[in-house]
Design a protein around this motif. Structure first.
Motif, PDB file in Angstrom:
ATOM      1  N   PRO A  85      25.947   8.044 -28.639  1.00 40.13           N
ATOM      2  CA  PRO A  85      26.057   8.096 -27.178  1.00 40.13           C
ATOM      3  C   PRO A  85      27.472   8.151 -26.633  1.00 40.13           C
ATOM      4  CG  PRO A  85      25.589   5.868 -27.881  1.00 40.13           C
ATOM      5  CD  PRO A  85      25.514   6.713 -29.122  1.00 40.13           C
ATOM      6  N   GLY A  86      28.464   7.842 -27.461  1.00 38.72           N
ATOM      7  CA  GLY A  86      29.847   7.815 -26.993  1.00 38.72           C
ATOM      8  C   GLY A  86      30.568   9.104 -27.338  1.00 38.72           C
ATOM      9  N   ILE A  87      30.933   9.872 -26.335  1.00 40.23           N
ATOM     10  CA  ILE A  87      31.646  11.130 -26.560  1.00 40.23           C
ATOM     11  C   ILE A  87      33.140  10.827 -26.577  1.00 40.23           C
ATOM     12  CG2 ILE A  87      32.056  13.461 -25.706  1.00 40.23           C
ATOM     13  CD1 ILE A  87      29.309  13.344 -24.382  1.00 40.23           C
ATOM     14  N   ASP A  88      33.735  10.936 -27.747  1.00 41.46           N
ATOM     15  CA  ASP A  88      35.127  10.565 -27.974  1.00 41.46           C
ATOM     16  C   ASP A  88      36.017  11.759 -27.658  1.00 41.46           C
ATOM     17  OD1 ASP A  88      37.559   9.627 -28.871  1.00 41.46           O
ATOM     18  OD2 ASP A  88      36.860   9.066 -30.865  1.00 41.46           O
ATOM     19  N   HIS A  89      36.781  11.655 -26.562  1.00 44.66           N
ATOM     20  CA  HIS A  89      37.648  12.751 -26.120  1.00 44.66           C
ATOM     21  C   HIS A  89      39.065  12.615 -26.669  1.00 44.66           C
ATOM     22  CE1 HIS A  89      34.614  14.079 -23.145  1.00 44.66           C
ATOM     23  NE2 HIS A  89      34.395  12.790 -22.987  1.00 44.66           N
ATOM     24  N   GLY A  90      39.313  11.582 -27.477  1.00 51.33           N
ATOM     25  CA  GLY A  90      40.657  11.336 -27.978  1.00 51.33           C
ATOM     26  C   GLY A  90      41.495  10.592 -26.957  1.00 51.33           C
ATOM     27  N   ASN A  91      42.630  10.082 -27.394  1.00 54.48           N
ATOM     28  CA  ASN A  91      43.555   9.347 -26.528  1.00 54.48           C
ATOM     29  C   ASN A  91      42.877   8.150 -25.850  1.00 54.48           C
ATOM     30  OD1 ASN A  91      45.697  11.219 -27.013  1.00 54.48           O
ATOM     31  ND2 ASN A  91      44.755  12.615 -25.539  1.00 54.48           N
ATOM     32  N   GLY A  92      41.885   7.572 -26.543  1.00 53.73           N
ATOM     33  CA  GLY A  92      41.231   6.383 -26.031  1.00 53.73           C
ATOM     34  C   GLY A  92      40.179   6.624 -24.974  1.00 53.73           C
ATOM     35  N   LYS A  93      39.902   7.887 -24.630  1.00 52.37           N
ATOM     36  CA  LYS A  93      38.921   8.180 -23.592  1.00 52.37           C
ATOM     37  C   LYS A  93      37.552   8.434 -24.220  1.00 52.37           C
ATOM     38  CE  LYS A  93      37.741  11.235 -19.731  1.00 52.37           C
ATOM     39  NZ  LYS A  93      38.084  12.445 -18.963  1.00 52.37           N
ATOM     40  N   ILE A  94      36.578   7.626 -23.814  1.00 55.81           N
ATOM     41  CA  ILE A  94      35.202   7.769 -24.292  1.00 55.81           C
ATOM     42  C   ILE A  94      34.287   7.819 -23.076  1.00 55.81           C
ATOM     43  CG2 ILE A  94      33.319   6.686 -25.603  1.00 55.81           C
ATOM     44  CD1 ILE A  94      35.504   5.304 -27.293  1.00 55.81           C
ATOM     45  N   THR A  95      33.456   8.847 -22.997  1.00 53.14           N
ATOM     46  CA  THR A  95      32.433   8.896 -21.955  1.00 53.14           C
ATOM     47  C   THR A  95      31.071   8.651 -22.596  1.00 53.14           C
ATOM     48  OG1 THR A  95      32.284  11.313 -22.135  1.00 53.14           O
ATOM     49  CG2 THR A  95      33.754  10.417 -20.454  1.00 53.14           C
ATOM     50  N   VAL A  96      30.138   8.172 -21.790  1.00 49.06           N
ATOM     51  CA  VAL A  96      28.874   7.680 -22.325  1.00 49.06           C
ATOM     52  C   VAL A  96      27.707   8.475 -21.753  1.00 49.06           C
ATOM     53  CG1 VAL A  96      27.419   5.651 -22.657  1.00 49.06           C
ATOM     54  CG2 VAL A  96      29.899   5.375 -22.478  1.00 49.06           C
TER      55      VAL A  96
END
Length: 327
Positions: A85-96
């Motif tokens: 469920p966690g979309i890891d965009h890099g640089n610490g940014k995760i959208t759910v």
């Protein structure tokens, strides 16, 4: 063709949940279309329903889901899969999923192909849907951040919650010793059956004194997702040089600070939410190998999502509440 889904159009209690037709998701480039067979609830769904301000409406709720591939890149039609469920965009940014985009409480969903993982034939969809968000969150706290080691002691508040049952499973897989709490003696008995080394009633037992006695000075790691009701005791129950992990505050976000305990005991406080792709893949390996097993409290039909929300909000569960989605 429209699909059935649980959507909210306004903030409120479980009564604002609508089981209704929603637009058929159309997968874009690099996405996979999945026919969902099960999804689970998290406190995130309750917070969004109650009015988390970052979420536009209407919104299909749900972060966790498992089902069968319909079409898309990289996965054969008919493949049995679970969604990270966690979309890891890099640089610490995760959208759910379910917060920043429509979620899994629906018959169909389109997600990026890198969020999709195969599940073994002997894993049912309900178990697959029960682990992603809470196990990823728990693994990041315990393994990635706190570095929980074999024979160390973990104190986990509120064993009824999905994240605490995940912490128990993961900690035992790492060889740690675990103390859990609840106000329900029935839940504590179940926790002992699940492998807890010690159980405490946080309403009637002296948690801090007993933890110190059991561990010879205090827990090496404390997981607190409760907040105001437990924060003082979390800091007191941690041993010198201990680690306290915070991933929520279901009883309120503004506890008495007790800052002196942090510096005198040289505690490390970790804030944590969700996890990176590496965290998910590590805990995925633990689950599909059977080293850490999700706990399911109750399975409701998708159409009965309001009853599922009411059970979660009342704190009646031990483990994950799951929605079964018809073929």
């Amino acid at each position: 063709m429209p699909v059935k889904a649980i959507r909210i159009h306004e903030d409120g209690g479980p009564d604002v949940l609508r089981y209704e037709e929603a637009p058929d998701p159309v997968p874009g480039e690099g996405q996979v279309l999945i026919a969902l067979r099960a999804a689970s609830l998290n406190h995130l769904d309750v917070w969004i329903r109650q009015g988390l301000p970052s979420v536009p409406k209407p919104r299909i709720l749900g972060a966790d889901g498992a089902g069968v591939v319909v079409s898309g890149d990289g996965h054969a039609p008919g493949a049995r899969v679970v969604i990270n469920p966690g979309i890891d965009h890099g640089n610490g940014k995760i959208t759910v999923i379910g917060e920043h985009r429509d979620g899994t409480h629906a018959e169909l969903i389109a997600v990026p192909r890198e969020q999709v993982y195969a599940i073994p034939d002997d894993m049912d969809f309900e178990s697959a849907a029960a682990f992603p968000l809470v196990f990823e969150t728990a693994y990041r706290m315990l393994a990635t951040k706190a570095g929980l080691r074999e024979e160390e002691w973990l104190l986990a508040w509120g064993i009824g919650s999905g994240v605490s049952t995940a912490c128990l499973a993961i900690a035992k897989s790492l060889g740690a010793r675990v103390i859990v709490t609840s106000s329900s003696d029935e839940k504590l008995e179940h926790a002992r059956e699940l492998g807890a080394d010690a159980t405490l009633n946080h309403d009637s037992d002296d948690v801090v004194t007993t933890v110190k006695e059991l561990t010879g000075g205090g827990a090496h790691v404390v997981v607190d997702h409760v907040g105001e009701a437990t924060w003082q005791r979390s800091l007191a129950a941690a041993r010198a040089d201990g680690r306290v992990c915070v991933c929520g505050a279901t009883s309120g976000p503004n506890p008495p600070a007790q800052l002196h305990r942090i510096w005198w005991k040289q505690l490390t406080i970790f804030g944590s939410t969700m996890g990176t792709r590496r965290d998910f893949e590590a805990v995925y390996d633990l689950v599909v190998s059977g080293q850490a097993v999700p706990v399911i409290d109750h399975v409701f039909p998708l159409a009965d999502a309001a009853a599922a929300h009411a059970r979660l909000e009342a704190g009646e569960q031990l483990g994950k509440i799951v929605l079964r989605i018809p073929d």
